[in-house]
Every structure is written in structure tokens, then in C-alpha cells.
Design a protein around this motif. Sequence first.
Motif, PDB file in Angstrom:
ATOM      1  N   HIS A   9       0.833  -1.204   0.000  1.00  0.00           N
ATOM      2  CA  HIS A   9       0.000   0.000   0.000  1.00  0.00           C
ATOM      3  C   HIS A   9       0.869   1.256   0.000  1.00  0.00           C
ATOM      4  CE1 HIS A   9      -3.435   2.585   0.773  1.00  0.00           C
ATOM      5  NE2 HIS A   9      -2.664   3.217   1.646  1.00  0.00           N
ATOM      6  N   LEU A  10       1.889   1.269   0.841  1.00  0.00           N
ATOM      7  CA  LEU A  10       2.794   2.418   0.890  1.00  0.00           C
ATOM      8  C   LEU A  10       3.488   2.611  -0.453  1.00  0.00           C
ATOM      9  CD1 LEU A  10       4.254   4.639   2.540  1.00  0.00           C
ATOM     10  CD2 LEU A  10       5.945   2.901   3.149  1.00  0.00           C
ATOM     11  N   PHE A  11       4.037   1.541  -1.011  1.00  0.00           N
ATOM     12  CA  PHE A  11       4.786   1.628  -2.267  1.00  0.00           C
ATOM     13  C   PHE A  11       3.911   2.094  -3.425  1.00  0.00           C
ATOM     14  CE2 PHE A  11       6.563  -0.128  -6.193  1.00  0.00           C
ATOM     15  CZ  PHE A  11       7.886   0.272  -6.105  1.00  0.00           C
ATOM     16  N   TYR A  12       2.780   1.422  -3.644  1.00  0.00           N
ATOM     17  CA  TYR A  12       1.952   1.705  -4.826  1.00  0.00           C
ATOM     18  C   TYR A  12       0.993   2.881  -4.637  1.00  0.00           C
ATOM     19  CZ  TYR A  12       3.634  -2.801  -6.459  1.00  0.00           C
ATOM     20  OH  TYR A  12       4.442  -3.830  -6.858  1.00  0.00           O
ATOM     21  N   ASN A  13       0.292   2.907  -3.518  1.00  0.00           N
ATOM     22  CA  ASN A  13      -0.771   3.896  -3.351  1.00  0.00           C
ATOM     23  C   ASN A  13      -0.300   5.229  -2.787  1.00  0.00           C
ATOM     24  OD1 ASN A  13      -2.076   1.001  -2.726  1.00  0.00           O
ATOM     25  ND2 ASN A  13      -3.490   2.255  -3.892  1.00  0.00           N
ATOM     26  N   GLU A  14       0.616   5.181  -1.848  1.00  0.00           N
ATOM     27  CA  GLU A  14       1.036   6.423  -1.204  1.00  0.00           C
ATOM     28  C   GLU A  14       2.229   7.087  -1.882  1.00  0.00           C
ATOM     29  OE1 GLU A  14      -0.843   7.782   1.079  1.00  0.00           O
ATOM     30  OE2 GLU A  14      -2.154   6.031   1.204  1.00  0.00           O
ATOM     31  N   LEU A  15       3.169   6.277  -2.403  1.00  0.00           N
ATOM     32  CA  LEU A  15       4.394   6.846  -2.965  1.00  0.00           C
ATOM     33  C   LEU A  15       4.476   6.764  -4.485  1.00  0.00           C
ATOM     34  CD1 LEU A  15       6.931   5.572  -0.294  1.00  0.00           C
ATOM     35  CD2 LEU A  15       5.890   7.847  -0.478  1.00  0.00           C
ATOM     36  N   GLY A  16       3.454   6.226  -5.132  1.00  0.00           N
ATOM     37  CA  GLY A  16       3.425   6.201  -6.596  1.00  0.00           C
ATOM     38  C   GLY A  16       4.370   5.204  -7.237  1.00  0.00           C
ATOM     39  N   GLY A  17       4.696   4.123  -6.520  1.00  0.00           N
ATOM     40  CA  GLY A  17       5.580   3.097  -7.068  1.00  0.00           C
ATOM     41  C   GLY A  17       4.956   2.382  -8.245  1.00  0.00           C
ATOM     42  N   VAL A  18       5.816   1.854  -9.126  1.00  0.00           N
ATOM     43  CA  VAL A  18       5.389   1.128 -10.323  1.00  0.00           C
ATOM     44  C   VAL A  18       6.073  -0.238 -10.305  1.00  0.00           C
ATOM     45  CG1 VAL A  18       5.446   1.125 -12.856  1.00  0.00           C
ATOM     46  CG2 VAL A  18       5.126   3.269 -11.609  1.00  0.00           C
ATOM     47  N   VAL A  19       5.318  -1.285 -10.649  1.00  0.00           N
ATOM     48  CA  VAL A  19       5.860  -2.640 -10.674  1.00  0.00           C
ATOM     49  C   VAL A  19       7.108  -2.676 -11.550  1.00  0.00           C
ATOM     50  CG1 VAL A  19       5.420  -5.017 -11.387  1.00  0.00           C
ATOM     51  CG2 VAL A  19       3.613  -3.702 -10.296  1.00  0.00           C
ATOM     52  N   GLY A  20       8.180  -3.249 -11.015  1.00  0.00           N
ATOM     53  CA  GLY A  20       9.417  -3.406 -11.772  1.00  0.00           C
ATOM     54  C   GLY A  20      10.293  -2.173 -11.833  1.00  0.00           C
ATOM     55  N   SER A  21       9.895  -1.102 -11.167  1.00  0.00           N
ATOM     56  CA  SER A  21      10.682   0.132 -11.186  1.00  0.00           C
ATOM     57  C   SER A  21      11.148   0.479  -9.782  1.00  0.00           C
ATOM     58  CB  SER A  21       9.840   1.299 -11.712  1.00  0.00           C
ATOM     59  OG  SER A  21       9.454   1.086 -13.031  1.00  0.00           O
ATOM     60  N   ILE A  23      11.671   2.744  -6.608  1.00  0.00           N
ATOM     61  CA  ILE A  23      10.870   3.810  -6.001  1.00  0.00           C
ATOM     62  C   ILE A  23      11.545   5.161  -6.218  1.00  0.00           C
ATOM     63  CG2 ILE A  23      11.900   3.625  -3.709  1.00  0.00           C
ATOM     64  CD1 ILE A  23       8.191   4.358  -4.576  1.00  0.00           C
ATOM     65  N   LEU A  24      12.850   5.159  -6.458  1.00  0.00           N
ATOM     66  CA  LEU A  24      13.566   6.410  -6.682  1.00  0.00           C
ATOM     67  C   LEU A  24      13.151   7.091  -7.983  1.00  0.00           C
ATOM     68  CD1 LEU A  24      17.121   5.360  -5.462  1.00  0.00           C
ATOM     69  CD2 LEU A  24      15.350   6.595  -4.211  1.00  0.00           C
ATOM     70  N   SER A  25      12.464   6.377  -8.868  1.00  0.00           N
ATOM     71  CA  SER A  25      11.987   6.990 -10.109  1.00  0.00           C
ATOM     72  C   SER A  25      10.648   7.707  -9.928  1.00  0.00           C
ATOM     73  CB  SER A  25      11.870   5.944 -11.223  1.00  0.00           C
ATOM     74  OG  SER A  25      10.889   4.984 -10.885  1.00  0.00           O
ATOM     75  N   SER A  26      10.041   7.572  -8.753  1.00  0.00           N
ATOM     76  CA  SER A  26       8.782   8.255  -8.462  1.00  0.00           C
ATOM     77  C   SER A  26       9.044   9.736  -8.207  1.00  0.00           C
ATOM     78  CB  SER A  26       8.119   7.648  -7.225  1.00  0.00           C
ATOM     79  OG  SER A  26       6.991   8.397  -6.841  1.00  0.00           O
ATOM     80  N   SER A  27       8.115  10.561  -8.637  1.00  0.00           N
ATOM     81  CA  SER A  27       8.250  12.003  -8.401  1.00  0.00           C
ATOM     82  C   SER A  27       7.427  12.468  -7.202  1.00  0.00           C
ATOM     83  CB  SER A  27       7.819  12.771  -9.658  1.00  0.00           C
ATOM     84  OG  SER A  27       6.466  12.481  -9.958  1.00  0.00           O
ATOM     85  N   ASP A  28       6.922  11.523  -6.418  1.00  0.00           N
ATOM     86  CA  ASP A  28       6.103  11.874  -5.256  1.00  0.00           C
ATOM     87  C   ASP A  28       6.928  12.644  -4.226  1.00  0.00           C
ATOM     88  OD1 ASP A  28       4.731  11.655  -2.652  1.00  0.00           O
ATOM     89  OD2 ASP A  28       3.337  10.415  -3.792  1.00  0.00           O
ATOM     90  N   PRO A  29       6.495  13.832  -3.835  1.00  0.00           N
ATOM     91  CA  PRO A  29       7.259  14.626  -2.865  1.00  0.00           C
ATOM     92  C   PRO A  29       7.358  13.981  -1.477  1.00  0.00           C
ATOM     93  CG  PRO A  29       5.141  15.659  -3.313  1.00  0.00           C
ATOM     94  CD  PRO A  29       5.283  14.513  -4.277  1.00  0.00           C
TER      95      PRO A  29
END
Length: 58
Positions: A9-21, A23-29
Motif C-alpha cells: 500500500h505504501l509503495f503503490y498507493n502512497e508513494l506512486g511506485g510502479v511494478v518493476g521500477s 521507487i527512486l523513479s517516483s516524483s512523489d514529494p
Amino acid sequence: MPTTDEMSHLFYNELGGVVGSSILSSSDPDLALFTNIQPSGCVSSTYFPPTPDFPQAL
């Protein structure tokens, strides 16, 4: 993507994570709230038995 646990939930919903990528590629502040983020891999105390797709648990 449906999530089944708190880390997903934290990875995908809160921080904008994408499968196989990374988390550092997310632009979530909100990523600025975390320190020592690793570019790949995950460490969990949850045991997942080996399966044909993932034969060796780390």
C-alpha cells in the motif's frame, strides 16, 4: 493494482511506485520524508516460501 499488505500500500498507493521500477523513479514529494532509500531490493521479516516463480527466498 490491488494491495494486500501495508508495504505494498505504501509503495503503490502512497508513494506512486510502479511494478518493476525503483521507487527512486517516483516524483512523489513524500519520498523526502524517508532517508536511506535503497535503489532496489526489499528486506522483510515476512516469510515467503519458495515457489516455482521465486525458487529462493532471500
